[in-house]
Design a protein around this motif. Structure first.
Motif, mmCIF file in Angstrom:
data_model
loop_
_atom_site.group_PDB
_atom_site.id
_atom_site.type_symbol
_atom_site.label_atom_id
_atom_site.label_comp_id
_atom_site.label_asym_id
_atom_site.label_seq_id
_atom_site.Cartn_x
_atom_site.Cartn_y
_atom_site.Cartn_z
ATOM 1 N N ALA A 214 0.843 -1.194 0.000
ATOM 2 C CA ALA A 214 0.000 0.000 0.000
ATOM 3 C C ALA A 214 0.877 1.242 0.000
ATOM 4 C CB ALA A 214 -0.907 -0.007 1.220
ATOM 5 N N GLY A 215 0.688 2.064 -1.025
ATOM 6 C CA GLY A 215 1.501 3.272 -1.161
ATOM 7 C C GLY A 215 2.509 3.066 -2.272
ATOM 8 N N LEU A 216 2.357 3.826 -3.346
ATOM 9 C CA LEU A 216 3.262 3.673 -4.492
ATOM 10 C C LEU A 216 3.908 5.010 -4.829
ATOM 11 C CD1 LEU A 216 1.234 1.219 -6.793
ATOM 12 C CD2 LEU A 216 3.354 0.725 -5.557
ATOM 13 N N GLY A 217 4.339 5.713 -3.787
ATOM 14 C CA GLY A 217 5.159 6.902 -4.008
ATOM 15 C C GLY A 217 6.565 6.455 -4.397
ATOM 16 N N ASP B 85 -8.940 0.461 -1.515
ATOM 17 C CA ASP B 85 -8.979 0.573 -0.058
ATOM 18 C C ASP B 85 -7.824 -0.222 0.550
ATOM 19 O OD1 ASP B 85 -9.495 0.553 2.622
ATOM 20 O OD2 ASP B 85 -11.286 -0.713 2.473
ATOM 21 N N PRO B 86 -6.874 0.455 1.202
ATOM 22 C CA PRO B 86 -5.719 -0.267 1.759
ATOM 23 C C PRO B 86 -6.117 -1.313 2.804
ATOM 24 C CG PRO B 86 -5.689 2.069 2.388
ATOM 25 C CD PRO B 86 -6.740 1.917 1.359
ATOM 26 N N ALA B 87 -7.181 -1.028 3.570
ATOM 27 C CA ALA B 87 -7.596 -2.006 4.580
ATOM 28 C C ALA B 87 -8.107 -3.281 3.912
ATOM 29 C CB ALA B 87 -8.664 -1.406 5.488
ATOM 30 N N ALA B 88 -8.746 -3.140 2.769
ATOM 31 C CA ALA B 88 -9.213 -4.313 2.025
ATOM 32 C C ALA B 88 -8.024 -5.113 1.505
ATOM 33 C CB ALA B 88 -10.107 -3.881 0.863
ATOM 34 N N LEU B 89 -6.997 -4.396 1.047
ATOM 35 C CA LEU B 89 -5.763 -5.074 0.603
ATOM 36 C C LEU B 89 -5.127 -5.832 1.776
ATOM 37 C CD1 LEU B 89 -3.414 -5.617 -1.378
ATOM 38 C CD2 LEU B 89 -2.491 -3.364 -0.772
ATOM 39 N N VAL C 162 -3.137 -12.280 0.642
ATOM 40 C CA VAL C 162 -2.004 -11.467 1.114
ATOM 41 C C VAL C 162 -1.478 -12.058 2.431
ATOM 42 C CG1 VAL C 162 -1.393 -9.234 2.134
ATOM 43 C CG2 VAL C 162 -2.608 -9.318 -0.052
ATOM 44 N N ASP C 163 -0.171 -12.408 2.444
ATOM 45 C CA ASP C 163 0.446 -12.967 3.658
ATOM 46 C C ASP C 163 1.103 -11.904 4.524
ATOM 47 O OD1 ASP C 163 -0.051 -15.634 2.712
ATOM 48 O OD2 ASP C 163 1.716 -15.427 1.420
ATOM 49 N N CYS C 164 1.537 -10.823 3.898
ATOM 50 C CA CYS C 164 2.335 -9.800 4.584
ATOM 51 C C CYS C 164 1.956 -8.444 4.003
ATOM 52 C CB CYS C 164 3.827 -10.106 4.365
ATOM 53 S SG CYS C 164 4.961 -8.829 4.929
ATOM 54 N N PHE C 165 1.655 -7.485 4.873
ATOM 55 C CA PHE C 165 1.177 -6.182 4.424
ATOM 56 C C PHE C 165 2.304 -5.148 4.566
ATOM 57 C CE2 PHE C 165 -1.215 -2.156 5.439
ATOM 58 C CZ PHE C 165 -1.729 -1.972 4.165
ATOM 59 N N ALA D 234 -5.488 0.389 8.078
ATOM 60 C CA ALA D 234 -5.016 -0.729 7.247
ATOM 61 C C ALA D 234 -4.031 -1.605 8.031
ATOM 62 C CB ALA D 234 -4.366 -0.188 5.977
ATOM 63 N N VAL D 235 -3.146 -0.945 8.774
ATOM 64 C CA VAL D 235 -2.168 -1.706 9.577
ATOM 65 C C VAL D 235 -2.914 -2.522 10.634
ATOM 66 C CG1 VAL D 235 -0.335 -1.443 11.309
ATOM 67 C CG2 VAL D 235 -0.188 -0.219 9.128
ATOM 68 N N ARG D 236 -3.913 -1.913 11.263
ATOM 69 C CA ARG D 236 -4.704 -2.652 12.260
ATOM 70 C C ARG D 236 -5.413 -3.844 11.616
ATOM 71 N NH1 ARG D 236 -5.321 -0.541 17.298
ATOM 72 N NH2 ARG D 236 -7.049 -1.983 17.610
ATOM 73 N N ALA D 237 -5.914 -3.641 10.409
ATOM 74 C CA ALA D 237 -6.624 -4.729 9.725
ATOM 75 C C ALA D 237 -5.687 -5.912 9.489
ATOM 76 C CB ALA D 237 -7.198 -4.229 8.396
ATOM 77 N N ALA D 238 -4.464 -5.616 9.045
ATOM 78 C CA ALA D 238 -3.501 -6.694 8.786
ATOM 79 C C ALA D 238 -3.154 -7.426 10.080
ATOM 80 C CB ALA D 238 -2.247 -6.123 8.139
ATOM 81 N N LEU D 239 -2.833 -6.659 11.129
ATOM 82 C CA LEU D 239 -2.413 -7.271 12.396
ATOM 83 C C LEU D 239 -3.549 -8.083 13.014
ATOM 84 C CD1 LEU D 239 -0.360 -4.304 13.940
ATOM 85 C CD2 LEU D 239 0.535 -6.327 12.760
ATOM 86 N N THR D 240 -4.768 -7.540 12.937
ATOM 87 C CA THR D 240 -5.929 -8.254 13.484
ATOM 88 C C THR D 240 -6.106 -9.602 12.792
ATOM 89 O OG1 THR D 240 -6.958 -6.124 13.941
ATOM 90 C CG2 THR D 240 -8.418 -8.051 13.937
#
Lengths: 434, 434
Positions: free
Chosen positions: A10-13, A64-68, A74-77, A91-97
């Motif tokens: 997430a994030g393609l800067g 939506d990054p949280a959906a990703l 996805v194994d690792c965010f 989004a970080v909370r979604a992955a960790l949860t």
């Protein structure tokens, strides 16, 4: 070879694109080190249409990054959006949860929510890699979290902002003013249009708060960091420092004291003979004092897209191998203790003091008396014509004190100001010894 | 908390005793970081009766380190005996064969048998931690093996021997000769009675060979390292370096070139403005050039019992957590490729050349002509009275070349010697740029 580690990015800067490029162009290099392929399966960014010079075909796009983060494949965010609030936080909370490890370069997020996120990660049996969040490509997180695990750390300090170090180095080398160097740094893209975040020390403070938690096993407390920027540093200060055997750096310092943890980001003098004094330009450097190892120092680029991507890739490889078994902050997040700030007035150390003393009999004697009243002994005294001082009768005096406390220095300076023997506000810079 | 990690510790010299002390005095500190208790259950050393200031009650004593390594209640074998042969080699093999992880500070063993041991470890599903084997407390193994995994490394180089750096620093600071500084270092315990191993570069070579394998994924080849010690460095060289903007360091350098890997341990000039030049005294420093991260440098104590114990403890904590999942040399040992040495004659770089030129017309012109014939262009030329040279008519000339190749420099110097314009053998020191 085992199954691929599937990445949601997430994030393609510039950093996100550099990570994507690294993982695709070096797929084999990474796989042999990770013990399995690492594959970006989904990405998310604000603008789908933008050309980033990377080939996103075959990669799922998410708005939506949280959906990703929560996506089944996805194994690792990997979070490279930035910002201490949503959408990065959610989004970080979604992955960790969901029990998925997170890799992030987001120092603002960690400075604001690091302990909560670490608890969430550990409660869900997973982890957070954040090597990229502090000092770019320098492996200081790995060093504090793993390498010095056998040490009680008494201090972690360093040059945590390349913009400020660039400005100070240029002032020193070229004899330019702060304003001129800042303008140059802005022209070269080293400083933002609004430079406050860098030059007033806020960026360094975010990083120091994270290092402090790792070093001392305390909860993150960015707000209590004592903050002074470099905009008050003049060419006179740099020249006096040079003559007296010091260099001026914007240092972040976190130190264990008898009364608590001292955390500060301030312009600081370091001896010219120290390795820290030799760090020029946009480089960062972080030193760690451990009771077993002594002082170790790590130097390198603190920013830049590829240096940051290098740190992100290191974390991803650790996770792919099933490593990074350490707690997020070295000890379980539930065991991090409250941060007890030491008061700056109790700070102990040497001081550089620059005064514009009126050129009249007894002025200097009055100053010396005020220092003596506070039991401050002086290591060196330097008196000179004041620069650019056609319209004043004041002369420049620079004092270097032996070790004393901040309260003593402040009291002496207040008395000196009250005596009316000096023209401007005094300049005071703390000295940090290796 | 999970079951204790049970340690068998072989070797109770100063480092072994420091590790034992660390693990017992800091049992809780280590356990919270390791996720479980770490407990020394068995030890082994030559002399059972000796007082080491540590309490060995309740710890089983073994006379045979291989028996300790294979003992049923030992989970992890820590080898601090030293030496590249038995009993250390046999004991490490015994542990690995039994599928037990090994932690060692033994650079000689790894330089001689590292690849075989790594294959044995990986074939038995276990690993070797050897942070302590290179540059003491500096986490350079972890950095190369894990942190820069996303990089292709083009060079690793550094100050790998504190004794030599101490001697060179003292010569520089005090204007003393090599012999005087060596004698002082011996008096202070920084140098051995027979200093050859340190000052002729053998110790640095062992460390460089290990770093090289990690950096480039090649098999260890200590024998092909080009070796020159510091005993030929004179005060004249250090003074000339200072004037020309350089410092002299004993560097180990491993670099990827078009024709193979160049590995050398030689006195080397580095620019005074570089961070490497600022490393004084007994400190070590290692720099890594990665294609993503740029150059990072790690500085710290390269020796000493507690610094080495710190590195050993870091490895033990990694193993206790079930981490250290990386291959021993970053990639599987079976995939390490043969080391293809680059020839020193193909070395590219700048050179410092010091000549004692006879003081007669045309002498210098003849020298300049020989350099020009080899297409060597000169960056600076410095000519002076020769020091301590009452009995000679020669004058000192120092040349700094632009980038050239070693074969060109050698040919030019041979021709200059044949011309009979110089008194002694020329001094030649390679220049390494950051």
């Amino acid at each position: 070879m085992s199954q691929a580690l599937r990445i949601g990015l997430a994030g393609l800067g510039t950093v996100g694109a550099a990570v994507f490029r690294l993982l695709s162009q070096k797929a084999e290099h990474v796989a042999v080190r990770a013990g399995r392929p690492v594959q970006v399966v989904g990405v998310c960014a604000r603008d789908r249409g933008r050309d980033r010079g990377i080939d996103l075909s075959g990669v799922a796009w998410y708005d939506d990054p949280a959906a990703l983060a929560a996506a089944e494949d996805v194994d690792c965010f990997v979070e490279l959006m930035g910002g201490d609030g949503d959408p990065a936080h959610a989004a970080v909370r979604a992955a960790l949860t969901a029990g998925k490890p997170v890799v992030t370069a987001n120092k603002a997020l960690l400075a604001a929510h690091g302990v909560d996120l670490a608890q969430l990660a550990e409660a869900n049996g997973t982890t957070i890699g954040y090597e990229a969040a502090v000092a770019g490509g320098i492996p200081i997180i790995k060093t504090l979290r793993e390498a010095v695990a056998g040490n009680k750390v008494s201090r972690v300090y360093g040059i945590l902002n390349g913009t400020c170090n660039y400005i100070l180095t240029r002032m020193e080398d070229e004899g330019l003013s702060f304003a001129d160097c800042l303008a140059e740094a802005q022209r070269l893209g080293y400083a933002e249009a609004d430079p406050t975040f860098d030059v007033e020390g806020h960026d360094s403070a975010h990083k120091l708060a994270i290092l402090s938690a790792l070093a001392f096993g305390t909860k993150i407390d960015t707000d209590s960091i004592h903050l002074e920027g470099i905009s008050s540093i003049t060419l006179e200060d740099l020249e006096a420092a040079e003559e007296l055997g010091f260099r001026v750096k914007l240092l972040g310092v976190a130190r264990r004291t008898d009364t608590g943890i001292e955390q500060r980001v301030t312009p600081t003098m370091v001896p010219k003979s120290s390795a820290m004094a030799g760090i020029h330009g946009v480089l960062n450097a972080v030193a760690v004092d451990g009771d077993e190892v002594g002082e170790i120092m790590l130097v390198g680029p603190g920013a830049g897209s590829t240096a940051t991507a290098s740190a992100v890739a290191g974390d991803i490889v650790d996770i792919a191998r099933g490593g990074m078994h350490s707690s997020v902050f070295g000890i379980p997040a539930t065991e991090l203790i409250d941060y007890k700030p030491a008061r700056m007035r109790a700070h102990e150390g040497g001081y550089y003091i620059r005064l514009a003393v009126y050129d009249r009999p007894g002025a200097f004697a009055a100053i010396a008396k005020r220092m003596a009243e506070q039991s401050i002994s002086l290591e060196s005294i330097m008196q000179k014509e004041k620069r650019d001082a056609q319209d004043t009768k004041a002369r420049r005096a620079v004092l270097i004190t032996h070790e004393t406390t901040e309260i003593q220095v402040r009291k002496a300076l207040e008395a000196i100001i009250d005596d009316g023997q000096i023209e401007d506000q005094p300049q005071m810079i703390r000295i940090e010894m290796p």
